[in-house]
Design a protein around this motif. Structure first.
Motif, PDB file in Angstrom:
ATOM      1  N   ILE A 155      -4.856  55.618  23.101  1.00  0.00           N
ATOM      2  CA  ILE A 155      -5.854  56.652  22.834  1.00  0.00           C
ATOM      3  C   ILE A 155      -5.229  57.947  22.323  1.00  0.00           C
ATOM      4  O   ILE A 155      -5.945  58.836  21.848  1.00  0.00           O
ATOM      5  N   TYR A 156      -3.899  58.058  22.409  1.00  0.00           N
ATOM      6  CA  TYR A 156      -3.217  59.233  21.873  1.00  0.00           C
ATOM      7  C   TYR A 156      -2.619  58.972  20.493  1.00  0.00           C
ATOM      8  O   TYR A 156      -1.893  59.821  19.963  1.00  0.00           O
ATOM      9  N   SER A 157      -2.934  57.831  19.879  1.00  0.00           N
ATOM     10  CA  SER A 157      -2.320  57.490  18.591  1.00  0.00           C
ATOM     11  C   SER A 157      -2.670  58.514  17.518  1.00  0.00           C
ATOM     12  O   SER A 157      -1.807  58.906  16.719  1.00  0.00           O
ATOM     13  N   HIS A 158      -3.924  58.978  17.510  1.00  0.00           N
ATOM     14  CA  HIS A 158      -4.303  59.953  16.478  1.00  0.00           C
ATOM     15  C   HIS A 158      -3.643  61.304  16.727  1.00  0.00           C
ATOM     16  O   HIS A 158      -3.371  62.050  15.784  1.00  0.00           O
ATOM     17  N   VAL A 159      -3.374  61.614  18.002  1.00  0.00           N
ATOM     18  CA  VAL A 159      -2.675  62.857  18.327  1.00  0.00           C
ATOM     19  C   VAL A 159      -1.237  62.793  17.806  1.00  0.00           C
ATOM     20  O   VAL A 159      -0.749  63.727  17.148  1.00  0.00           O
ATOM     21  N   LYS A 160      -0.560  61.694  18.096  1.00  0.00           N
ATOM     22  CA  LYS A 160       0.825  61.524  17.647  1.00  0.00           C
ATOM     23  C   LYS A 160       0.923  61.552  16.131  1.00  0.00           C
ATOM     24  O   LYS A 160       1.850  62.149  15.560  1.00  0.00           O
ATOM     25  N   GLU A 161      -0.045  60.890  15.479  1.00  0.00           N
ATOM     26  CA  GLU A 161      -0.025  60.854  14.014  1.00  0.00           C
ATOM     27  C   GLU A 161      -0.192  62.257  13.440  1.00  0.00           C
ATOM     28  O   GLU A 161       0.534  62.656  12.516  1.00  0.00           O
ATOM     29  N   MET A 162      -1.125  63.029  13.979  1.00  0.00           N
ATOM     30  CA  MET A 162      -1.347  64.382  13.476  1.00  0.00           C
ATOM     31  C   MET A 162      -0.154  65.280  13.766  1.00  0.00           C
ATOM     32  O   MET A 162       0.233  66.107  12.919  1.00  0.00           O
ATOM     33  N   MET A 163       0.463  65.123  14.934  1.00  0.00           N
ATOM     34  CA  MET A 163       1.648  65.922  15.258  1.00  0.00           C
ATOM     35  C   MET A 163       2.775  65.645  14.267  1.00  0.00           C
ATOM     36  O   MET A 163       3.454  66.567  13.797  1.00  0.00           O
ATOM     37  N   GLY A 164       2.966  64.360  13.929  1.00  0.00           N
ATOM     38  CA  GLY A 164       4.013  63.999  12.979  1.00  0.00           C
ATOM     39  C   GLY A 164       3.744  64.546  11.593  1.00  0.00           C
ATOM     40  O   GLY A 164       4.650  65.061  10.914  1.00  0.00           O
ATOM     41  N   LEU A 165       2.493  64.438  11.138  1.00  0.00           N
ATOM     42  CA  LEU A 165       2.131  64.936   9.812  1.00  0.00           C
ATOM     43  C   LEU A 165       2.306  66.448   9.720  1.00  0.00           C
ATOM     44  O   LEU A 165       2.813  66.970   8.716  1.00  0.00           O
ATOM     45  N   CYS A 166       1.898  67.158  10.772  1.00  0.00           N
ATOM     46  CA  CYS A 166       2.017  68.617  10.742  1.00  0.00           C
ATOM     47  C   CYS A 166       3.472  69.065  10.831  1.00  0.00           C
ATOM     48  O   CYS A 166       3.893  69.981  10.122  1.00  0.00           O
ATOM     49  N   SER A 185       8.350  72.952  14.817  1.00  0.00           N
ATOM     50  CA  SER A 185       7.964  72.738  16.217  1.00  0.00           C
ATOM     51  C   SER A 185       6.649  73.433  16.531  1.00  0.00           C
ATOM     52  O   SER A 185       5.832  72.925  17.314  1.00  0.00           O
ATOM     53  N   GLU A 186       6.420  74.593  15.910  1.00  0.00           N
ATOM     54  CA  GLU A 186       5.153  75.303  16.133  1.00  0.00           C
ATOM     55  C   GLU A 186       3.993  74.552  15.496  1.00  0.00           C
ATOM     56  O   GLU A 186       2.892  74.498  16.064  1.00  0.00           O
ATOM     57  N   ARG A 187       4.218  73.954  14.320  1.00  0.00           N
ATOM     58  CA  ARG A 187       3.170  73.151  13.687  1.00  0.00           C
ATOM     59  C   ARG A 187       2.840  71.933  14.537  1.00  0.00           C
ATOM     60  O   ARG A 187       1.676  71.546  14.693  1.00  0.00           O
ATOM     61  N   GLU A 188       3.864  71.321  15.110  1.00  0.00           N
ATOM     62  CA  GLU A 188       3.652  70.161  15.969  1.00  0.00           C
ATOM     63  C   GLU A 188       2.835  70.542  17.196  1.00  0.00           C
ATOM     64  O   GLU A 188       1.897  69.840  17.588  1.00  0.00           O
ATOM     65  N   HIS A 189       3.174  71.677  17.813  1.00  0.00           N
ATOM     66  CA  HIS A 189       2.435  72.146  18.985  1.00  0.00           C
ATOM     67  C   HIS A 189       0.991  72.480  18.608  1.00  0.00           C
ATOM     68  O   HIS A 189       0.048  72.154  19.362  1.00  0.00           O
ATOM     69  N   HIS A 190       0.804  73.082  17.445  1.00  0.00           N
ATOM     70  CA  HIS A 190      -0.537  73.421  16.974  1.00  0.00           C
ATOM     71  C   HIS A 190      -1.392  72.155  16.830  1.00  0.00           C
ATOM     72  O   HIS A 190      -2.561  72.126  17.235  1.00  0.00           O
ATOM     73  N   ALA A 191      -0.796  71.109  16.262  1.00  0.00           N
ATOM     74  CA  ALA A 191      -1.517  69.844  16.085  1.00  0.00           C
ATOM     75  C   ALA A 191      -1.885  69.236  17.429  1.00  0.00           C
ATOM     76  O   ALA A 191      -2.989  68.702  17.604  1.00  0.00           O
ATOM     77  N   ARG A 192      -0.952  69.307  18.383  1.00  0.00           N
ATOM     78  CA  ARG A 192      -1.229  68.763  19.722  1.00  0.00           C
ATOM     79  C   ARG A 192      -2.412  69.487  20.363  1.00  0.00           C
ATOM     80  O   ARG A 192      -3.319  68.848  20.925  1.00  0.00           O
ATOM     81  N   GLU A 193      -2.419  70.796  20.272  1.00  0.00           N
ATOM     82  CA  GLU A 193      -3.514  71.566  20.845  1.00  0.00           C
ATOM     83  C   GLU A 193      -4.841  71.211  20.156  1.00  0.00           C
ATOM     84  O   GLU A 193      -5.868  71.032  20.819  1.00  0.00           O
ATOM     85  N   LEU A 194      -4.806  71.083  18.847  1.00  0.00           N
ATOM     86  CA  LEU A 194      -5.999  70.787  18.069  1.00  0.00           C
ATOM     87  C   LEU A 194      -6.612  69.445  18.480  1.00  0.00           C
ATOM     88  O   LEU A 194      -7.827  69.305  18.538  1.00  0.00           O
ATOM     89  N   CYS A 195      -5.754  68.477  18.769  1.00  0.00           N
ATOM     90  CA  CYS A 195      -6.212  67.105  19.033  1.00  0.00           C
ATOM     91  C   CYS A 195      -6.425  66.801  20.509  1.00  0.00           C
ATOM     92  O   CYS A 195      -6.868  65.697  20.845  1.00  0.00           O
ATOM     93  N   THR A 196      -6.116  67.755  21.405  1.00  0.00           N
ATOM     94  CA  THR A 196      -6.271  67.492  22.840  1.00  0.00           C
ATOM     95  C   THR A 196      -7.147  68.506  23.558  1.00  0.00           C
ATOM     96  O   THR A 196      -7.495  68.290  24.721  1.00  0.00           O
TER      97      THR A 196
END
Length: 305
Positions: A155-166, A185-196
Motif C-alpha cells: 500500500i506504500y508503493s505509490h509513496v515510494k514511487e513518488m519519493m523516488g521520482l521527486c 533529500s528535501e524533495r523526497e521528504h516533500h513527496a513523502r508528506e504529500l502522499c501520507t
C-alpha cells in the motif's frame, strides 16, 4: 443495487481450493511490513470505501464506461467529486467536533479518520492489515455460501514511487517557502508528506502512517494490525492495484480467491492456532470506548447516516 466490478484483477489471481494451499500462503507467511492484505467475504466485491458504498447506495447515479488504465475500461458511477469530497470530510469534521465536546484530546486528521472507520462511520479509508491471517479472518467470517478473496499489495508503493521520482528530479524541482530550491533529500521528504498526510486540500489517494501513540485507545486497530489507504475517487482502489502497471512483478500485487467450503475450516484454525476470532478483532476493552461510540452515534443521528 449496482456496484462496480473489476475483472482485471484476474490477471493476478491465484485460486486456493485446499487448506494446504491456504496454510502455505497465509499461515506460514512471515509478517514483514512490506506487503499488506485485505480480506473480503464475497469474491465479487471490489475494493471500495465505506463512504463510496454509502454514496452510491443513496443516489440515483448514471453509469458509464471509464478508462482505468492501459486500454482497460470499467463501468463506473458518474460522481460529482467536489460534492463527494465535501460530504466525506463533513462526516470527519462532525465526528471530531463530537469527540472534542466529549473530552477527547487533540487528534490528527489521520487518527480521526481511523476512529471513524473502526467505529462504524462511512469514510474513504480502506482497511488493510500487515498480518495476512487477520485479512483471512475477515474474508471468512461472513457469507459462508460465497467464495472470498484476500488482496495482497504494497500500500506504500505509490509513496515510494513518488519519493523516488521527486528525489531524482524526474518530475521537476520544488521550492521552499523562502523561494530557494529544495535539494534531493528535501524533495523526497516533500513527496513523502504529500502522499501520507490526509488533508482537505491534499491528494485524493494517500497512505497515512499510523501514529501508534495517538491510537493507544484504539485497541481494535492494534489487534487488527491495521493499516489504511485513503482513496477518494470514482475509480475503485482496484485500479491502482491491477491496472496501474503492466509489469506482473509490480509491488507484490496478487489476489487470492478462496473456495467458500474452506471458510469454517479456516476460522477454526485461526482460533485454535492463533487466537484470532471475533472477540480478538473486535475487543471491548478500548479505553474511552464510550466516548468514541457516543461521538459516532451523534454524527450518525445529525447527518442521517
Amino acid at each position: 443495487m449496482q456496484f462496480p466490478t473489476f475483472d482485471f484483477r484476474q490477471w493476478y489471481q491465484t485460486d486456493l481450493t485446499t487448506i494446504e494451499q491456504v496454510e502455505n500462503v497465509f499461515f506460514n507467511r512471515e509478517v514483514d511490513g512490506e506487503l499488506f492484505f485485505r480480506g473480503m467475504a464475497n469474491y465479487d466485491f471490489v475494493c471500495i470505501s465505506t463512504f463510496y458504498r454509502y454514496l452510491i447506495s443513496n443516489r440515483a447515479l448514471n453509469w458509464s464506461e471509464v478508462d482505468v488504465g492501459f486500454n482497460s475500461k470499467a463501468l463506473l458511477p458518474e460522481i460529482d467529486l467536489e460534492e463527494y469530497k465535501r460530504q466525506s470530510f463533513q462526516i470527519l469534521d462532525d465526528f471530531y467536533d463530537n469527540l472534542r465536546t466529549l473530552g477527547s484530546q487533540e487528534l490528527s486528521f489521520e487518527s480521526i479518520a481511523y476512529l471513524a472507520q473502526h467505529y462504524g462511520l462511512p469514510t474513504d479509508l480502506i482497511d488493510f492489515s500487515y498480518d495476512p491471517k487477520i485479512a483471512l479472518y475477515f474474508a471468512c467470517c461472513e457469507m459462508p455460501e460465497k467464495d472470498c478473496s484476500v488482496y495482497m499489495f504494497d500500500i506504500y508503493s505509490h509513496v515510494k514511487e513518488m519519493m523516488g521520482l521527486c528525489a531524482s528530479g524526474s518530475i521537476g524541482y520544488f521550492r521552499k517557502p523562502d523561494g530557494s530550491l529544495m535539494d534531493a533529500s528535501e524533495r523526497e521528504h516533500h513527496a513523502r508528506e504529500l502522499c501520507t498526510k490526509l488533508s482537505k486540500d491534499g491528494l485524493p489517494t494517500v497512505t497515512p502512517v499510523i501514529e501508534l501513540d495517538k491510537i493507544k485507545y484504539g485497541q481494535r486497530i492494534l489487534n487488527q494490525k491495521g493499516a489504511f489507504i485513503f482513496h477518494r475517487n470514482a475509480v475503485p482502489m482496484d485500479q491502482l492495484m491491477y491496472t496501474a502497471s503492466t509489469h506482473t512483478s509490480y509491488a507484490g500485487r496478487r489476489v487470492y480467491k478462496i473456495a467458500h467450503s474452506l471458510k469454517p475450516i479456516i476460522l477454526k484454525r485461526l482460533e485454535d492456532d492463533f487466537g484470532i476470532n471475533e472477540a480478538f478483532v473486535y475487543p471491548d476493552a478500548d479505553q474511552n470506548l464510550e466516548i468514541i461510540d457516543t461521538a459516532a452515534q451523534m454524527t450518525r443521528e445529525k447527518l442521517g447516516l
